[in-house]
Design a protein around this motif. Structure first.
Motif, PDB file in Angstrom:
ATOM      1  N   GLY A  18       0.705  -1.323  -0.023  1.00  0.00           N
ATOM      2  CA  GLY A  18      -0.045  -0.075  -0.124  1.00  0.00           C
ATOM      3  C   GLY A  18       0.688   1.236   0.032  1.00  0.00           C
ATOM      4  N   LEU A  19       2.024   1.118   0.780  1.00  0.00           N
ATOM      5  CA  LEU A  19       2.817   2.414   0.939  1.00  0.00           C
ATOM      6  C   LEU A  19       3.327   2.852  -0.499  1.00  0.00           C
ATOM      7  CD1 LEU A  19       4.456   1.731   4.111  1.00  0.00           C
ATOM      8  CD2 LEU A  19       2.943   3.496   3.768  1.00  0.00           C
ATOM      9  N   GLU A  20       3.673   1.590  -1.378  1.00  0.00           N
ATOM     10  CA  GLU A  20       4.325   1.788  -2.615  1.00  0.00           C
ATOM     11  C   GLU A  20       3.553   2.492  -3.777  1.00  0.00           C
ATOM     12  OE1 GLU A  20       7.505   1.588  -4.019  1.00  0.00           O
ATOM     13  OE2 GLU A  20       7.798   1.462  -1.900  1.00  0.00           O
ATOM     14  N   SER A  21       2.013   1.762  -3.375  1.00  0.00           N
ATOM     15  CA  SER A  21       1.124   2.477  -4.097  1.00  0.00           C
ATOM     16  C   SER A  21       0.620   4.003  -3.729  1.00  0.00           C
ATOM     17  CB  SER A  21      -0.386   1.723  -4.063  1.00  0.00           C
ATOM     18  OG  SER A  21      -1.554   2.167  -4.744  1.00  0.00           O
ATOM     19  N   VAL A  22       0.772   4.305  -2.518  1.00  0.00           N
ATOM     20  CA  VAL A  22       0.578   5.589  -2.089  1.00  0.00           C
ATOM     21  C   VAL A  22       1.587   6.460  -2.736  1.00  0.00           C
ATOM     22  CG1 VAL A  22       1.021   7.331  -0.061  1.00  0.00           C
ATOM     23  CG2 VAL A  22      -0.520   5.184  -0.140  1.00  0.00           C
ATOM     24  N   ARG A  23       2.973   5.918  -2.820  1.00  0.00           N
ATOM     25  CA  ARG A  23       3.947   6.725  -3.338  1.00  0.00           C
ATOM     26  C   ARG A  23       3.543   6.905  -5.075  1.00  0.00           C
ATOM     27  NH1 ARG A  23       9.294   6.835  -1.796  1.00  0.00           N
ATOM     28  NH2 ARG A  23       9.156   4.878  -0.768  1.00  0.00           N
ATOM     29  N   ARG A  24       3.128   5.913  -5.776  1.00  0.00           N
ATOM     30  CA  ARG A  24       2.918   6.447  -7.191  1.00  0.00           C
ATOM     31  C   ARG A  24       1.667   7.243  -7.266  1.00  0.00           C
ATOM     32  NH1 ARG A  24       3.732   0.635  -7.106  1.00  0.00           N
ATOM     33  NH2 ARG A  24       1.350   0.220  -6.802  1.00  0.00           N
ATOM     34  N   LEU A  25       0.798   7.155  -6.440  1.00  0.00           N
ATOM     35  CA  LEU A  25      -0.299   7.919  -6.546  1.00  0.00           C
ATOM     36  C   LEU A  25       0.032   9.553  -6.090  1.00  0.00           C
ATOM     37  CD1 LEU A  25      -3.107   5.827  -5.116  1.00  0.00           C
ATOM     38  CD2 LEU A  25      -2.975   6.323  -7.439  1.00  0.00           C
ATOM     39  N   VAL A  26       0.854   9.710  -5.181  1.00  0.00           N
ATOM     40  CA  VAL A  26       1.272  10.983  -4.782  1.00  0.00           C
ATOM     41  C   VAL A  26       1.983  11.315  -5.865  1.00  0.00           C
ATOM     42  CG1 VAL A  26       2.841  12.207  -3.325  1.00  0.00           C
ATOM     43  CG2 VAL A  26       1.110  10.360  -2.452  1.00  0.00           C
ATOM     44  N   ASP A  27       3.069  10.849  -6.416  1.00  0.00           N
ATOM     45  CA  ASP A  27       3.704  11.131  -7.676  1.00  0.00           C
ATOM     46  C   ASP A  27       2.872  11.810  -8.860  1.00  0.00           C
ATOM     47  OD1 ASP A  27       6.056  10.989  -6.587  1.00  0.00           O
ATOM     48  OD2 ASP A  27       6.638   9.009  -7.550  1.00  0.00           O
ATOM     49  N   THR A  28       1.565  10.899  -9.035  1.00  0.00           N
ATOM     50  CA  THR A  28       0.610  11.284 -10.000  1.00  0.00           C
ATOM     51  C   THR A  28       0.076  12.831  -9.703  1.00  0.00           C
ATOM     52  OG1 THR A  28       0.253   9.170 -10.675  1.00  0.00           O
ATOM     53  CG2 THR A  28      -1.613  10.702 -11.201  1.00  0.00           C
ATOM     54  N   ALA A  29      -0.316  12.977  -8.461  1.00  0.00           N
ATOM     55  CA  ALA A  29      -0.855  13.873  -8.143  1.00  0.00           C
ATOM     56  C   ALA A  29      -0.083  15.205  -8.022  1.00  0.00           C
ATOM     57  CB  ALA A  29      -1.471  13.826  -6.548  1.00  0.00           C
ATOM     58  N   LEU A  30       1.131  15.086  -7.516  1.00  0.00           N
ATOM     59  CA  LEU A  30       2.259  16.177  -7.539  1.00  0.00           C
ATOM     60  C   LEU A  30       2.599  16.467  -9.034  1.00  0.00           C
ATOM     61  CD1 LEU A  30       4.710  15.079  -4.769  1.00  0.00           C
ATOM     62  CD2 LEU A  30       2.884  16.824  -4.691  1.00  0.00           C
ATOM     63  N   ASP A  31       2.466  15.656  -9.984  1.00  0.00           N
ATOM     64  CA  ASP A  31       2.768  15.768 -11.419  1.00  0.00           C
ATOM     65  C   ASP A  31       1.724  16.909 -11.869  1.00  0.00           C
ATOM     66  OD1 ASP A  31       5.098  14.739 -11.429  1.00  0.00           O
ATOM     67  OD2 ASP A  31       4.211  12.862 -12.464  1.00  0.00           O
ATOM     68  N   ILE A  32       0.363  16.481 -11.513  1.00  0.00           N
ATOM     69  CA  ILE A  32      -0.653  17.250 -11.988  1.00  0.00           C
ATOM     70  C   ILE A  32      -0.569  18.835 -11.355  1.00  0.00           C
ATOM     71  CG2 ILE A  32      -3.146  17.517 -11.670  1.00  0.00           C
ATOM     72  CD1 ILE A  32      -3.440  14.417 -12.086  1.00  0.00           C
ATOM     73  N   LEU A  33      -0.439  18.788 -10.144  1.00  0.00           N
ATOM     74  CA  LEU A  33      -0.188  20.105  -9.313  1.00  0.00           C
ATOM     75  C   LEU A  33       0.650  21.009  -9.930  1.00  0.00           C
ATOM     76  CD1 LEU A  33      -0.500  19.219  -5.428  1.00  0.00           C
ATOM     77  CD2 LEU A  33      -2.408  19.965  -6.999  1.00  0.00           C
ATOM     78  N   ARG A  34       1.909  20.450 -10.640  1.00  0.00           N
ATOM     79  CA  ARG A  34       2.874  21.190 -10.986  1.00  0.00           C
ATOM     80  C   ARG A  34       2.601  21.757 -12.455  1.00  0.00           C
ATOM     81  NH1 ARG A  34       6.919  17.516  -8.621  1.00  0.00           N
ATOM     82  NH2 ARG A  34       6.275  15.680 -10.083  1.00  0.00           N
ATOM     83  N   GLU A  35       1.819  20.830 -13.250  1.00  0.00           N
ATOM     84  CA  GLU A  35       1.236  21.292 -14.683  1.00  0.00           C
ATOM     85  C   GLU A  35       0.318  22.376 -14.390  1.00  0.00           C
ATOM     86  OE1 GLU A  35      -0.377  17.920 -16.266  1.00  0.00           O
ATOM     87  OE2 GLU A  35       1.448  16.609 -16.162  1.00  0.00           O
ATOM     88  N   VAL A  36      -0.582  21.998 -13.571  1.00  0.00           N
ATOM     89  CA  VAL A  36      -1.574  23.354 -13.118  1.00  0.00           C
ATOM     90  C   VAL A  36      -1.009  24.749 -12.676  1.00  0.00           C
ATOM     91  CG1 VAL A  36      -3.568  23.981 -11.983  1.00  0.00           C
ATOM     92  CG2 VAL A  36      -3.351  21.626 -12.796  1.00  0.00           C
ATOM     93  N   SER A  37       0.161  24.600 -11.825  1.00  0.00           N
ATOM     94  CA  SER A  37       0.781  25.615 -11.366  1.00  0.00           C
ATOM     95  C   SER A  37       1.761  26.549 -12.505  1.00  0.00           C
ATOM     96  CB  SER A  37       1.799  25.338 -10.255  1.00  0.00           C
ATOM     97  OG  SER A  37       2.453  26.444  -9.686  1.00  0.00           O
TER      98      SER A  37
END
Length: 506
Positions: A18-37
């Motif tokens: 689950g922690l590995e999955s969280v890491r991947r999902l957080v990376d996905t979210a952070l990538d989106i936040l960077r693009e939007v910013s």
């Protein structure tokens, strides 16, 4: 015939997988936040309420609970992207409307840890270290206010409104118990034979009125204490009102403002404390916003006498740069929290678990299950340190003073007052017979609809009994520069002039 074990229904976040999955999902979210910013052109997307509703209608067309679930990464991306696109960019220098400071990076990371581990504070077995951390943070904040750590208590809350509600509850129950020897939380108010009243100044936060309503005291039993020309409660008037109360009315609380959200008003706390003690009334200080002055050697004298209050409201998600919610209610005497079922922690009157130290915090809050806000507060404060936090507060105050000076120098702008803290009130003065209140309301909506800036508005009472609309700049981002602030005001002046010219030609 062999059968295979069914797969897991979901991926628990705290397991290794689950922690590995969280890491991947957080990376996905952070990538989106960077693009939007990177694509932003202002503090909010242009389009106003209609644009936000249209974006929501598109993103939320599918049901909340579909028949079959989707890929977690795709589901996350599908909602995070529009959420981010239509979020307020509180790091933008033109995001000046509300008390939403940009949180520290370490506090944001702590929020993720809190979500993954999902601890709670109501019972020892729900969060052993979380409970110790929570009690330690409360103790540290109590010392910041000036309370005696051995006697003080409190709880972290979801915000100033809940803190004020809890304070009014304790004020009602403690004062009635001390004066009448009876307990309102047992008998109810009707059987007491007296009517509780609450005293407060005109500028008190609306949550106090709401708390009095919810507690059954009633809005009609709020007594407004006169204020001086600076808007500060007059202690002699409070004393006069308390002295003249009829026997069938009992004052349970005197509420002081310790940094109002508009004018930064701080009532005379030492004098009000003396009045409250003389009449046996609970003194509550609402410092939800003003408590930020405690971090600054320059501004701390504003709050002299705060430690004499029976309870204090403060919000670290305003002047503490931690994500909401990060608020606290602090009390001078821990035993006064008995309104919420606080039980003694001695073996004389507790069960065997309590005697063995298995003590939760379910009796110190309106909530039972609740998140552990202490973690993000602790990591943020420790990472910043006292000197840095003081510098951040002072920088925001300097920005407010710069904005006030710039506004005062502009002939078409009217400054409300010199800012004691970081809120700056002003308004545009239109010509051509245009109504200033209506014009400033339209000006604010226009800049927000176009995504240029985010401003607050308020009504300020006048000596003639009326009120005027003022716009408000809330400076809580120490990374903002004076040059950026000047550009915001330049843009506002240009837009106001264009609106005024269009109205004159119409």
């Amino acid at each position: 015939m062999s059968t295979s074990a069914p797969g897991p229904l979901y991926q628990p976040a705290g397991t290794p997988a689950g922690l590995e999955s969280v890491r991947r999902l957080v990376d996905t979210a952070l990538d989106i936040l960077r693009e939007v910013s990177a694509a932003r052109t202002g503090p909010v997307a242009p389009g106003g309420p209609g644009g936000a509703r249209a974006a929501a209608a598109e993103a939320l067309a599918a049901p909340l609970l579909p028949e079959r679930g989707g890929d977690p990464g795709e589901v996350l991306a599908g909602l995070v992207r529009p959420y981010a696109q239509w979020s307020v960019d509180i790091t933008h220098p033109a995001a000046l409307a509300r008390m939403q400071p940009p949180p520290t990076d370490v506090a944001a990371a702590a929020e993720l840890v809190g979500a993954v581990l999902n601890q709670s504070l109501h019972a020892w077995e729900s969060g052993p270290f979380a409970l110790e951390l929570d009690r330690w943070v409360i103790g540290q904040l109590a010392e910041l206010v000036g309370y005696d750590g051995a006697e003080a208590g409190g709880t972290l809350t979801s915000g100033g409104s809940v803190s004020n509600l809890m304070a009014m509850t304790m004020a009602r129950d403690t004062t009635i118990a001390e004066k009448l020897g009876r307990y309102a939380f047992q008998e109810g108010l009707l059987r007491l034979g007296v009517q509780p009243v609450v005293l407060c100044p005109r500028g008190v936060h609306f949550s106090v009125e709401r708390a009095v309503r919810l507690l059954g005291i009633g809005e009609d039993n709020i007594i407004t204490v006169p204020v001086d020309k600076q808007g500060r409660m007059i202690p002699e008037e409070a004393d006069r009102i308390l002295t003249g109360l009829p026997e069938d009315r009992i004052a349970v609380a005197l509420v002081a403002v310790a940094g109002s959200t508009d004018l930064g008003i701080v009532d005379p706390l030492p004098e009000l404390a003396a009045v409250a003690r003389r009449h046996g009334v609970w003194l509550h200080a609402d410092a939800a916003y003003g408590a930020g002055a405690l971090f600054s050697p320059r501004l701390r004298p504003m709050l002299d006498g705060l430690a004499q209050a029976d309870s204090v409201t403060l919000d670290l998600h305003k002047f503490g740069w931690t994500p909401a919610s990060s608020a606290a209610l602090l009390v001078r005497r821990a035993e006064t929290m008995s309104s919420f079922g606080l039980q003694p922690t001695t073996c004389l009157s507790a069960d065997d678990d309590t005697c063995a130290g298995y003590i939760g915090a379910q009796n110190t809050s309106l909530q039972t299950t609740r998140r552990v806000d202490a973690l993000k507060i602790a990591v943020s404060m420790r990472a910043l340190g006292r000197e840095t936090v003081a510098a951040m507060v002072d920088t925001c105050h300097d920005l407010a003073r710069h904005a006030a000076a710039r506004i005062a120098a502009e002939p078409r702008l009217e400054l409300g007052t010199e800012p004691p803290l970081t809120a700056v009130l002003f308004r545009y003065l239109p010509g051509h017979g245009l109504d200033a209140d209506d014009f400033n309301g339209r000006l604010r909506r226009r800049v927000m609809e176009e995504g240029r800036a985010l401003l607050a508005r308020t009504h300020i009472a006048q000596e003639d009994g009326g009120s005027r609309v003022f716009l408000k700049l809330m400076l809580l981002n120490p990374e903002t520069t004076t040059g950026q602030l000047d550009l915001v005001l330049d843009d506002l002046l240009a837009l106001a002039a264009a609106m005024e010219a269009a109205a004159a030609d119409a």
